[in-house]
Design a protein around this motif. Structure first.
Motif, PDB file in Angstrom:
ATOM      1  N   ASP A   2       0.916  -1.136  -0.008  1.00  0.00           N
ATOM      2  CA  ASP A   2      -0.004  -0.141  -0.010  1.00  0.00           C
ATOM      3  C   ASP A   2       0.991   1.204  -0.031  1.00  0.00           C
ATOM      4  O   ASP A   2       2.061   1.361   0.520  1.00  0.00           O
ATOM      5  N   LYS A   3       0.212   2.302  -0.455  1.00  0.00           N
ATOM      6  CA  LYS A   3       1.133   3.690  -0.723  1.00  0.00           C
ATOM      7  C   LYS A   3       1.005   4.073   0.993  1.00  0.00           C
ATOM      8  O   LYS A   3       0.107   3.823   1.578  1.00  0.00           O
ATOM      9  N   GLU A 109       6.417   1.649   6.172  1.00  0.00           N
ATOM     10  CA  GLU A 109       5.428   1.838   7.336  1.00  0.00           C
ATOM     11  C   GLU A 109       5.973   2.661   8.538  1.00  0.00           C
ATOM     12  O   GLU A 109       5.045   3.238   9.201  1.00  0.00           O
ATOM     13  N   GLU A 112       5.031   6.052   7.730  1.00  0.00           N
ATOM     14  CA  GLU A 112       3.254   6.541   7.573  1.00  0.00           C
ATOM     15  C   GLU A 112       3.040   7.857   8.405  1.00  0.00           C
ATOM     16  O   GLU A 112       3.361   7.687   9.633  1.00  0.00           O
ATOM     17  N   PRO A 142       6.685   3.177  -2.716  1.00  0.00           N
ATOM     18  CA  PRO A 142       5.596   2.929  -1.889  1.00  0.00           C
ATOM     19  C   PRO A 142       5.437   4.316  -1.142  1.00  0.00           C
ATOM     20  O   PRO A 142       4.184   4.469  -0.629  1.00  0.00           O
ATOM     21  N   GLU A 144       4.201   8.125  -0.805  1.00  0.00           N
ATOM     22  CA  GLU A 144       3.209   9.170  -1.536  1.00  0.00           C
ATOM     23  C   GLU A 144       3.667  10.410  -0.892  1.00  0.00           C
ATOM     24  O   GLU A 144       3.509  10.767   0.088  1.00  0.00           O
TER      25      GLU A 144
END
Length: 148
Positions: A2-3, A109, A112, A142, A144
Motif C-alpha cells: 500500500d502507499k 511503514e 506513515e 511506496p 506518496e
C-alpha cells in the motif's frame, strides 16, 4: 504494498503559525528531523527542545531526530559554506545514503504519517527530497510524498 503518506517541510521563510498550521492541516503524526544539527540558534522555534514541546502541545505530534538521514558535516560545508554545486552535493549525499544502506535500516511503514523536517524553505535543493526519492527508488515507489 500500500502507499505510505509521507510529508516534507522546511522551516526557513516561515513563521511559527504558518509552519505548525501546515503540519496540523496535513494530519502529520510524527516529525522526523533530518537535520544533522538540530539545536542551532538560527532555528528559532525549530530548535529541538522547543520543537518537541510545540509539536506535542499543539497537535500531539511525535518528534524524532534522525541524523542517519542527514548529510555529513563535510558534505554540508562543501555545499553551504563553500557555495558548492548542487549536482555534486546531490551525488555525494546519494552515495552516503547508499553507504549507510538506509533502505535496510528503515521500513516504509515507519514513515506513515511522518513529515521529514529540515531548514530549506522548498524541497528543490534540499536533502529531504533526496531521501524520499532515494527510498522510493529502493523500495519500489511506496511513498506518496507531499511537500508542505
Amino acid at each position: 504494498m500500500d502507499k505510505v503518506d509521507v510529508f516534507t517541510i522546511g522551516f526557513t521563510k516561515s513563521n511559527a503559525e504558518n509552519f505548525f498550521e501546515r503540519l496540523l492541516k496535513a494530519g502529520v503524526k510524527k516529525v522526523v528531523d533530518v537535520r544533522l544539527h538540530n539545536t542551532s540558534q538560527l532555528a528559532g522555534f525549530a530548535k529541538a527542545d522547543d520543537l518537541v514541546y510545540f509539536l506535542k502541545k499543539l497537535g500531539g505530534i511525535q518528534y524524532v531526530h534522525q541524523p542517519l538521514l542527514a548529510p555529513t558535516d563535510n558534505i554540508l560545508k562543501a555545499y553551504k559554506k563553500e557555495k558548492g554545486d548542487w549536482s555534486v552535493y546531490q551525488g555525494r549525499f546519494l552515495d552516503l545514503m547508499s553507504e549507510r544502506k538506509i533502505e535496510r535500516r528503515l521500513k516504509p511503514e515507519m514513515l506513515e504519517g511522518a513529515c521529514l523536517l529540515c531548514s530549506e524553505a522548498t524541497p528543490h535543493n534540499c536533502h529531504r527530497r533526496l531521501v524520499c526519492e532515494y527510498l522510493n527508488d529502493k523500495w519500489g515507489q511506496p511513498l506518496e510524498v507531499k511537500h508542505l
